[in-house]
Design a protein around this motif. Structure first.
Motif, PDB file in Angstrom:
ATOM      1  N   SER B 123      36.017  46.752  31.403  1.00  0.00           N
ATOM      2  CA  SER B 123      34.909  46.147  31.994  1.00  0.00           C
ATOM      3  C   SER B 123      33.830  47.021  31.808  1.00  0.00           C
ATOM      4  CB  SER B 123      35.170  46.271  33.564  1.00  0.00           C
ATOM      5  OG  SER B 123      35.190  47.371  34.060  1.00  0.00           O
ATOM      6  N   GLY B 129      31.671  44.167  33.401  1.00  0.00           N
ATOM      7  CA  GLY B 129      32.427  43.239  34.298  1.00  0.00           C
ATOM      8  C   GLY B 129      31.395  42.575  35.084  1.00  0.00           C
ATOM      9  N   TYR B 136      36.017  41.574  29.248  1.00  0.00           N
ATOM     10  CA  TYR B 136      36.798  41.759  30.663  1.00  0.00           C
ATOM     11  C   TYR B 136      37.401  40.758  30.850  1.00  0.00           C
ATOM     12  CZ  TYR B 136      37.856  42.561  35.449  1.00  0.00           C
ATOM     13  OH  TYR B 136      38.680  42.697  36.517  1.00  0.00           O
ATOM     14  N   LYS B 137      37.141  39.436  31.069  1.00  0.00           N
ATOM     15  CA  LYS B 137      37.713  38.280  31.148  1.00  0.00           C
ATOM     16  C   LYS B 137      39.159  38.242  30.510  1.00  0.00           C
ATOM     17  CE  LYS B 137      34.591  35.282  33.472  1.00  0.00           C
ATOM     18  NZ  LYS B 137      33.235  34.671  33.094  1.00  0.00           N
TER      19      LYS B 137
ATOM     20  N   LEU C 298      36.512  43.293  40.401  1.00  0.00           N
ATOM     21  CA  LEU C 298      36.589  44.258  39.174  1.00  0.00           C
ATOM     22  C   LEU C 298      37.482  45.138  39.579  1.00  0.00           C
ATOM     23  CD1 LEU C 298      32.974  44.053  38.120  1.00  0.00           C
ATOM     24  CD2 LEU C 298      34.869  43.125  37.083  1.00  0.00           C
ATOM     25  N   PRO C 299      37.945  46.043  38.577  1.00  0.00           N
ATOM     26  CA  PRO C 299      38.923  47.181  38.741  1.00  0.00           C
ATOM     27  C   PRO C 299      38.266  48.079  39.733  1.00  0.00           C
ATOM     28  CG  PRO C 299      38.102  46.843  36.437  1.00  0.00           C
ATOM     29  CD  PRO C 299      37.873  45.771  37.140  1.00  0.00           C
TER      30      PRO C 299
END
Lengths: 311, 288, 445
Positions: B123, B129, B136-137, C298-299
């Protein structure tokens, strides 16, 4: 040197007041692990009660020494009793229903109670500051220095002596209660493990209530001392004194009674010396920075037990 | 009588850990093989969990050297690394004796957190991201696939969208292992994985551990009291008592080691045979 | 406890007269101690010292009201037979409520958004309502910002208002000294606040739970005291005035030729700027919400929530918890910075008085009352608290008192907040809400 000595005396006096309030924070935090945000306001309320009783009794500086003494004892007792009722009631209404619940909930109710108490006093007693003529005059001159700038005398007033003596006496009594009585034992047991304590037949609710009452009673002592020493109170004194006293409790090591007293002294001294040598405006900054520094480098406080991270 | 290991994934040399006056681990040295299941056993208080905490960086050892070795010859001195870098860089993952899951997050989310570091890079440290860049996807999709792979191995597929805190105990254990495997470790350290499991769950756990060793090519180091697991699947056993190593060898050797039986089991001589017999039965059960 | 089945042979109300009587006597005594002391006697400054004003009648009424209230509670709520719920709700109705709640939850967001978009143009909307909704939206934005720190990452921050102040002063000072426009200052204010978040956060974020809370409180106070005393730079208690108003992307809101009204062929009205302000804060708040929702998937967002659940487990999975905490702190601070510069431009005047601890407490209360981590909860709580606060505008003196009481009552009624379930950030087959009992409370456990 003389100036330093004078500031030292002033600092110890202020520190004693902070220490007395800090004990309430440290005991409550020790036993139920919450910041009793309203504790500073209990201190504020009790100083108002002391003011009311003093006014009702009509004590002034011209009252004889013996009568003043008796009156002050009456003021102290009534302030302690009524402050205890305030402390007990807040615990009963705002904290007990949330025991064992979400951790942030009692913190929010404590903030709510703090707002309630401040505004309650503002409504009932007025928003303006209340001045009180000094009741205990005189003092002792410890030393004098005469130089080109004139004369400088190091003084300790009777009021300061009274504050320091009362603080020492009460500290001793409360330390003995915690160390020797069954109540103190119950408190320490609840601090260690509340569930186990209740299984062993300790009335946990009552123990916690007693802790609040004790804290409030000591805050009332501090409230009276503050009133007599500074001679001015308003409905907002509780907040800043409360934050500083909590700082003192953390600084000394939360849960530790001597720690709270020591922390109070350190905060009082820092504040006094900072005001004396640097700037009065930034004295709060000095006290709070001290808190941050201590927590970062000595998270368990000066006299606290180090916390071992369990994996 | 040190057990010979030609391709270690972990070497522990002269490890000592002192807590005040207590010497919890005393000059311990052992190795764990890359394709082995190594068991660390010993009576309660022998210092097993302390060894684990030293390996995984939660404690800094008083003395000694802990090295993780990768196939490509890279070496990592674990005692000098920050705790979070040990799973991240040295690729040593762990589980806990009292399960530590993210209880309010779902099984899938737990496994996604296990893949935090590669996803973070994918990301672009959040910047890519948040703009929704394609890289990222794709990475997220792969991460979900990887999570599904381990969910399938741990038998948690039907639980993917349930809160981890809602799972029964046995499934929580397996989820913790699956989550640790999501960090793609070279060595997996398990602290009493079979504690509190019923025999069927224990059997499933054995299968999962063997799968990790054989298919995922990950070394396993485990602390365990359950002899069914220890004798059934270990390739190599290290026995601790009072912080000292008292035996080191194959299950066969350990089982026949009188000092282990005496010290570890702490049973009088007449009962030793009984215990041995029990172990034999378990052995047979495992091999059949 | 109220889940017990409602048996048909429900026992009638059960009164334990001696017990109630005893309780009422105790209540009366306590109320007398509390109100008899502080209401009955009022200290007033008189010539030659203080004198007392006696108000026994008022004190008596209050005490009587408290005792009577307690009696009513005994009669209507606490008079159940043992083992019976005081007020029982049929299970069917409960499930109905829950189903309704779930459906309601789905449409609530879009419905509110739609309402927010058309609100300024509704015939009933006047300047007062518009101002109030701008205020509410500001708190929604602050609540969403703090939600990242407290709700997601589980870090208790009691000094959030400091970053709000930094944003406000950044804009005011940058505009004053360098003549920067609002649109230039907005990102700068956010960046500066985030920067301060990192500076302040770095040393303190290793602290646990309540210690972190008290240190952030201290930092909030330090910033306020500095603003109060640094006369040359911040104007001290007088604050900064004459802060430039925002333009419509360069077009000023005034009567002049080329002004907003002129350019769009409208009659000049001061409400244009208010409506513009309304949309400005709406957009800023929606950006906050959008970014937060995005981050949750997101992470980094998952790492925040994992941190709230179990910090040690996070480290065992290779998460650098310090940087995870710092990002939460910094991003939360950034949104406060944005909100702060909006506040400065809306008011045109700022002083340290706007950034007291009570503001931090209010924002925190919004987050906790709404339900930690819940974006919709923040909206409901902001409307309820700021709107409710406004309802008592008439009772100026009493509104803070009522506000404090409401905080206590609502927290006891719903300790987990209004919306306490957690929505997973990712799912395979079905998005199941996680019940509040599972979700951890963050630092300190």
């Amino acid at each position: 040197m003389e100036y330093f000595l004078q500031q030292l005396i002033n600092g110890i006096t202020l520190g004693s007041i902070y220490g007395l309030i800090a004990i309430g924070y440290t005991m409550v935090y020790g036993i139920i692990g919450m910041i009793n945000f309203a504790h500073g306001d209990i201190f504020m309320v009790s100083s108002f009660i002391a003011l009311i009783v003093i006014t009702a009794l009509g004590v002034t500086v011209s009252t004889g020494l013996g009568m003043t003494f008796l009156a002050l004892i009456l003021v102290l007792v009534s302030a302690m009793v009524i402050a205890s009722v305030f402390g007990w009631t807040t615990e009963r209404l705002a904290y007990r229903p949330l025991r064992g619940s979400f951790r942030l909930a009692p913190l929010i109710t404590a903030i709510g109670i703090s707002i309630v108490l401040q505004n309650y006093i503002q409504i009932t007693q007025g928003a303006r500051v209340k001045p009180l003529q000094p009741l205990i005059a005189d003092g002792y001159t410890l030393m004098t220095r005469v130089d080109a700038n004139g004369e400088f005398a190091v003084q300790i007033s009777n009021m300061q002596i009274l504050i320091i003596v009362v603080t020492i006496v009460l500290m001793t009594i409360f330390s003995l209660i915690i160390a020797k009585t069954s109540l103190g034992r119950a408190q320490r047991a609840c601090e260690q493990d509340r569930k186990m304590a209740s299984l062993l037949g300790i009335n946990v609710d009552r123990t916690i209530s007693t802790t609040f009452v004790m804290g409030a009673a000591l805050a009332a002592v501090a409230g009276l001392m503050f009133l007599l020493y500074y001679g001015v109170i308003d409905f907002f004194i509780g907040f800043i004194a409360g934050v500083k006293a909590f700082t003192a409790a953390v600084l000394g090591g939360i849960g530790s009674l001597p720690g709270a007293m020591l922390g109070g002294l350190v905060i009082g001294l820092i504040e006094t010396f900072w005001s004396a040598y640097f700037s009065v405006e930034y004295k709060d900054v000095a006290a709070f920075s001290m808190l941050a520094i201590v927590l970062i480098f000595l998270p368990q406080g000066l006299l606290g037990k180090p916390e071992v991270e369990k994996v | 009588m040190a057990h010979v290991i030609d391709n270690p994934v972990l070497t522990v040399e002269h490890l000592s850990m002192r807590f005040g006056g207590l010497l919890a681990v005393d000059d311990l040295s052992f190795m764990a093989g890359r394709q082995d299941i190594t068991a660390l056993i010993g009576p309660n208080g022998a210092g097993k969990t302390t060894v684990f905490n030293c390996i995984t960086g939660f404690y800094k050892p008083t003395e000694g050297c802990i090295t993780a070795l990768h196939e490509n010859g890279e070496k990592f001195l674990l005692e000098r690394m920050d705790d979070f870098k040990i799973p991240k860089i040295a690729k040593v993952a762990r589980t806990f004796q009292n399960i530590r899951l993210f209880g309010g997050m779902t099984v899938l989310e737990n496994l996604m957190v296990g893949q935090h570091n590669p996803l973070m890079i994918a990301s672009n440290y959040t910047f890519g991201g948040i703009l929704g860049l394609g890289g990222y996807k794709r990475a997220e999709k792969e991460a979900i696939e990887f999570a599904k792979y381990w969910m399938a191995q741990a038998g948690l597929m039907h639980r993917a969208d349930d809160a981890a805190g809602d799972l029964p105990y046995g499934e929580q254990r397996k989820l913790e292992i699956a989550r640790a495997m999501c960090t793609k470790p070279k060595l997996l350290c398990l602290d009493e994985p079979a504690a509190g499991l019923n025999p069927r769950e224990s059997e499933e756990l054995n299968k999962l551990l063997l799968f990790i060793r054989n298919e995922a090519a990950t070394g396993v180091l485990l602390i365990e009291h359950d002899m069914n697991v220890v004798m059934g699947i270990s390739d190599h056993i290290v026995v601790l008592d009072y912080g000292k190593k008292i035996a080191d060898g194959t299950p066969e050797e350990i089982r026949n080691d009188p000092s282990v039986i005496a010290a570890y089991l702490g049973v009088p001589d007449e009962e030793v045979e009984e215990v041995e017999q029990e172990i034999d039965e378990i052995e047979e059960g495992a091999s059949s | 406890m109220t889940d017990t089945v409602n048996s048909p042979s429900r026992a009638g109300r059960h009164f334990d007269i001696p017990k109630i009587a005893k309780d009422l006597v105790v209540t009366a005594l306590i109320a007398t101690a509390i109100f008899g002391s502080t209401i009955a006697f009022r200290t007033v400054s008189a010539s030659g010292g203080l004198s007392l004003e006696l108000r026994f009648a008022e004190a008596f009424y209050v005490i009587a009201a408290v005792v009577f209230g307690r009696l009513l509670l005994w009669i209507f709520f606490w008079s159940k037979a043992p083992g019976q719920p005081a007020v029982s709700v049929p299970t069917g109705l409960k499930q109905g409520f829950r189903a309704f709640g779930a459906k309601f939850g789905k449409v609530f967001g879009p419905a509110m958004l739609l309402l927010a978009l058309v609100f300024p143009f509704l015939p009933t909307t006047d300047r007062y309502l518009l101002d109030l909704s701008i205020l509410i939206l500001t708190y929604i934005m602050l609540g969403w910002g703090l939600n990242i720190v407290v709700g997601l990452a589980g870090l208790l921050d009691l000094g959030y208002v400091a970053f709000y102040a930094i944003g406000a002063y950044s804009y005011a000072l940058l505009a004053q000294y360098f003549g920067f426009s609002f649109w230039m200052c907005l990102p700068l204010a956010g960046i500066l606040a985030a920067f301060w978040g990192i500076i302040l956060g770095f040393p303190v974020l290793r602290l646990r739970g309540d210690y972190l809370a008290i240190v952030t409180l201290a930092f909030g106070e330090i910033i306020r005291v500095v603003l109060l005393n640094w006369y040359q730079f911040t104007g001290g208690p007088d604050g900064l005035s004459g802060i430039p108003r925002p333009s419509f992307f360069g077009i000023p809101f005034n009567r002049s030729e080329g002004g907003f009204a002129d350019l769009f062929g409208l009659d000049y009205s001061s409400i244009h700027r208010i409506i513009f302000m309304y949309f400005l804060i709406l957009v800023l708040a929606l950006i906050t919400n959008f970014v937060t929702n995005r981050l949750r998937r997101l992470p980094i967002g998952r790492a925040w929530e994992a941190l709230r659940e179990d910090e040690i487990a996070c480290r065992s999975l290779g998460l650098n918890t310090t940087s995870v905490k710092l990002t939460a702190f910094a991003i939360g601070a950034m949104f406060a910075g944005f909100a702060g510069s909006f506040f400065a431009t809306r008011q045109g005047f700022i002083s340290p008085e706007s950034f007291t601890f009570i503001e931090s407490a209010l924002i925190l209360a919004i987050v906790v009352l709404g339900g930690m981590g819940s974006q919709v909860g923040v909206v409901i709580a902001s409307i309820a608290m700021i709107g409710g606060f406004e309802l008592f505008r008439e009772a100026e003196q009493y509104r803070m008192l009522i506000f404090g009481l409401a905080m206590v009552v609502i927290m006891i009624w719903r300790p987990r907040g209004l919306i306490s379930t957690r929505i997973p950030s990712i799912f395979l087959k079905e998005r199941k809400a996680v019940s509040a009992d599972m979700v951890a409370q963050g630092e300190g456990h």
